[in-house]
Design a protein around this motif. Structure first.
Motif, PDB file in Angstrom:
ATOM      1  N   ALA A  62      53.871  39.420  28.687  1.00 18.64           N
ATOM      2  CA  ALA A  62      53.531  40.135  29.922  1.00 18.64           C
ATOM      3  C   ALA A  62      52.095  39.849  30.322  1.00 18.64           C
ATOM      4  O   ALA A  62      51.788  39.630  31.490  1.00 18.64           O
ATOM      5  N   TYR A  63      51.235  39.843  29.341  1.00 17.70           N
ATOM      6  CA  TYR A  63      49.825  39.618  29.637  1.00 17.70           C
ATOM      7  C   TYR A  63      49.571  38.224  30.178  1.00 17.70           C
ATOM      8  O   TYR A  63      48.548  37.982  30.802  1.00 17.70           O
ATOM      9  N   ALA A  64      50.477  37.342  29.893  1.00 18.54           N
ATOM     10  CA  ALA A  64      50.276  35.963  30.325  1.00 18.54           C
ATOM     11  C   ALA A  64      50.759  35.724  31.752  1.00 18.54           C
ATOM     12  O   ALA A  64      50.616  34.627  32.267  1.00 18.54           O
ATOM     13  N   THR A  65      51.331  36.731  32.341  1.00 20.32           N
ATOM     14  CA  THR A  65      51.750  36.533  33.734  1.00 20.32           C
ATOM     15  C   THR A  65      50.597  36.862  34.668  1.00 20.32           C
ATOM     16  O   THR A  65      49.719  37.655  34.340  1.00 20.32           O
ATOM     17  N   GLU A  66      50.647  36.262  35.802  1.00 21.07           N
ATOM     18  CA  GLU A  66      49.543  36.421  36.730  1.00 21.07           C
ATOM     19  C   GLU A  66      49.645  37.746  37.479  1.00 21.07           C
ATOM     20  O   GLU A  66      50.683  38.052  38.056  1.00 21.07           O
ATOM     21  N   PRO A  67      48.562  38.489  37.470  1.00 24.17           N
ATOM     22  CA  PRO A  67      48.588  39.760  38.199  1.00 24.17           C
ATOM     23  C   PRO A  67      48.699  39.525  39.702  1.00 24.17           C
ATOM     24  O   PRO A  67      48.238  38.513  40.206  1.00 24.17           O
ATOM     25  N   ILE A  68      49.325  40.439  40.337  1.00 24.21           N
ATOM     26  CA  ILE A  68      49.416  40.391  41.798  1.00 24.21           C
ATOM     27  C   ILE A  68      48.904  41.718  42.333  1.00 24.21           C
ATOM     28  O   ILE A  68      49.415  42.788  41.962  1.00 24.21           O
ATOM     29  N   GLU A  69      47.918  41.641  43.141  1.00 20.67           N
ATOM     30  CA  GLU A  69      47.347  42.876  43.683  1.00 20.67           C
ATOM     31  C   GLU A  69      48.316  43.491  44.687  1.00 20.67           C
ATOM     32  O   GLU A  69      48.717  42.841  45.657  1.00 20.67           O
TER      33      GLU A  69
END
Lengths: 200, 426
Positions: B53-60
């Motif tokens: 999960a941490y490796a996915t890119e955050p989306i604001e």
């Protein structure tokens, strides 16, 4: 232990916002009805939550909807959070993943996703520019660890985590016995764990 | 496909990745309770999955998402022991929505075994948590609609006066709406929490039990006002799971302790077992100066804006140091007299372990016997309590209970009872 908690009918508590507050602490405050803490927690974690959910659902509108559900659940369930059992981000991301998976599986019509998700897709999915060094590092770490898995393990792990497929769905799609998929998932995850040095 | 039980051992990866179906998850949940080895593996693989999960890119998220969410939570009750009032109107809005996710039967089964559920790791049962959350929402919202959820205690034979169940939810609303509304939440021995809400100006109080086990059919829960006398205030049983709200019958006297005991079916005239909850309804003195006017003697109507007394502020302060090895912490101020208590607002949370007893300055409220399964420590909390607390505890009290730790002899009409004295003063 006696804890004195100021009651305030609006739910706002005086939170000393000067010092940065850990998400764990924020979540504890949220459990006392602190809406400001909830707002701060949201600011810190909503990007990750939406990112993860979007990874599974693709559809932005749906992903935002599920993100909202997740945070509503965080609000309602904050008292069930136990710091001894994991961090606040873990707790919230676990809920987010679970919800996203449920949503993906419920929406059978949108199940026309590529079945050949693997390391390459993992890489391309992440192609866009990320400013966060932390996330880049995390991503690289996971990439490296994933590269140590067998092709089959990698496929199984990424399909289930990022695709939301159940092991029985994968067995059907890949034409292998479900026991084989289970084994791939388990062996793959154990390998990943050891590669990434996860201790629990 | 193989479905042998020993398959669970190879399902840990699937489980950690949420790649199981509901049935498999249930099987795994059960197996995890049995096997520490399995648990340990699942935990580590869960942690590993989080790295994915941490490796996915955050989306604001868009701004309006947050605005909508903030509006929503403001109207959404939280799972106890949270401090959000069990609000009536807005709560109903979420009820129907959440109810779809959690059919009542499922709720009952998933949160019924509170203890076993509690031992499970949170991540093992997100579904159950969800269901539990929904259940509470349902109950919180529905509690004001369904009479069975808001007990009146009217079936109590030992209770002199009984409010009708029809009016109890209205009474509860009144308590919440009172200017001198007060609330204390405390864990209950054996699981669950008790929140006591009260208003001195109304001379009413209510007890909201969350996830407190039901008593068998030959027993009942009985509420008490413990003041100069111990007055029965209604009997009830809890729902199988979730939240049970009971408005106490009769009038609450100022500073009375609200007690809860397990009694034989039909109720008793006086407590025969040790309270599993004992909460002094003493106005606390730590905040909200605007509420200072609300403290009246019971039944009084004048505004006495007495500043917080030393006694009461001292006793509501930092008592946390005392309770780690003390049988219980007792909340609330034990103010020296009604005249000094104020209607000010604070919420005191206190664990009650092994049943607690609290004594206001009037020196009342003691438990002496222990219902089966409840800890044997009795305790008396009071600021400035003397070595002897005289209690008017009535009939049927076992005197054979002794506390551990700092025991102090407490004289009851039935003999000496060992008690713990948490130091409530600073």
């Amino acid at each position: 232990m006696l804890t004195l908690v100021t009651r305030d009918t609006t739910g706002y508590e005086a939170s000393s916002a000067d010092a940065p507050v850990s998400t764990d602490e924020l979540l504890v405050r949220v459990s006392h009805g602190d809406q400001q803490a909830f707002s701060d927690l949201y600011d810190q974690l909503s990007g990750r939550v939406l990112g993860l959910i979007t990874r599974l659902l693709k559809d932005h509108a749906q992903s935002e909807e599920v993100t909202q559900e997740v945070f509503l659940e965080v609000w309602q369930n904050a008292s069930r959070f136990d710091q001894n059992r994991g961090s606040a981000p873990s707790w919230i991301l676990t809920m987010a993943h679970r919800r996203a998976v449920d949503r993906v599986r419920a929406a059978q019509s949108s199940r026309d996703r590529d079945t050949r998700i693997g390391i390459r897709d993992f890489e391309t999915e992440f192609d866009s520019v990320t400013e966060s060094v932390e996330i880049r590092i995390e991503h690289e770490r996971v990439s490296r660890a994933l590269a140590r898995l067998t092709e089959f393990q990698r496929q199984a792990v990424t399909m289930s985590y990022y695709g939301g497929y159940s092991h029985s769905e994968m067995a059907a799609m890949l034409g292998v016995p479900i026991g084989t998929v289970k084994t791939r998932l388990r062996d793959g995850m154990i390998r990943l764990r050891d590669e990434m040095g996860v201790t629990s | 496909m193989t479905d042998r039980p020993d398959d669970l051992g190879i399902m840990t990866g699937s489980f950690a990745l949420d790649a199981v179906d509901d049935e498999e998850r249930a099987g795994m949940d059960a197996a995890l309770l049995e096997s520490a080895e399995l648990r340990s593996e699942v935990e580590s693989l869960r942690e590993t999955a989080l790295l994915l999960a941490y490796a996915t890119e955050p989306i604001e998220p868009p701004r309006d998402l947050k605005a909508a969410l903030m509006a929503k939570i403001a109207a959404t009750p939280q799972l106890p022991p949270l401090e959000t009032p069990v609000a009536s109107g807005p709560a109903s809005d979420t009820t129907g929505r959440e109810a779809r996710h959690a059919p009542a039967a499922h709720v009952a089964s998933s949160v019924g075994a509170a203890e076993s559920t509690a031992r499970r790791r949170w991540f093992q049962r997100p579904g159950a948590l969800l269901a539990a959350a929904a259940a509470v929402v349902i109950v919180a919202g529905g509690g004001f609609l369904g009479g069975n959820l808001v007990n009146s205690g009217s079936q109590n034979t030992g209770s002199p006066q009984a409010s009708t169940s029809q009016s109890s939810s209205a009474q509860l609303d009144k308590i919440y709406a009172a200017a001198d509304f007060e609330r204390t939440t405390t864990p209950v021995t054996g699981g669950g929490t008790a929140t006591v809400v009260w208003s001195d100006s109304l001379a009413k109080s209510a007890v909201i039990l969350t996830d407190v086990k039901s008593v068998p059919s030959d027993k009942t829960y009985e509420l008490w006002y413990i003041g100069a006398k111990i007055v029965p205030a209604g009997t009830f049983n809890t729902a199988r799971s979730g939240v049970t709200t009971t408005v106490l019958t009769g009038k609450k006297t100022k500073d009375a302790t609200v007690g809860l005991t397990v009694e034989p079916a039909g109720g008793s005239k006086q407590p025969t077992t040790k309270p599993i909850v004992a909460v002094p309804t003493t106005a606390t003195s730590t905040s909200s100066a605007e509420r200072a006017n609300s403290s009246d003697p019971p039944g009084g109507s004048g505004a006495s804006s007495t500043p917080p007394s030393t006694a009461s502020s001292a006793s509501t302060g930092e008592s946390s140091a005392t309770s780690s090895d003390v049988a219980s912490g007792v909340s609330g101020a034990a103010s020296s007299s009604g005249s000094t208590a104020t209607g000010q607002t604070a919420t005191v949370q206190t664990p009650v372990v092994g049943g607690s007893v609290s004594a206001g300055a009037s020196g009342v409220g003691v438990s002496a016997s222990t219902p089966a399964g409840v800890g044997a420590d009795a305790s008396v909390g009071s600021s400035g309590v003397g070595a002897t607390v005289t209690t008017p505890l009535g009939t049927g009290v076992d005197a054979g209970v002794s506390g551990s730790g700092t025991s102090v002899g407490v004289q009851t009409p039935l003999g000496n009872v060992g008690v713990q004295l948490p130091t409530l003063g600073r």
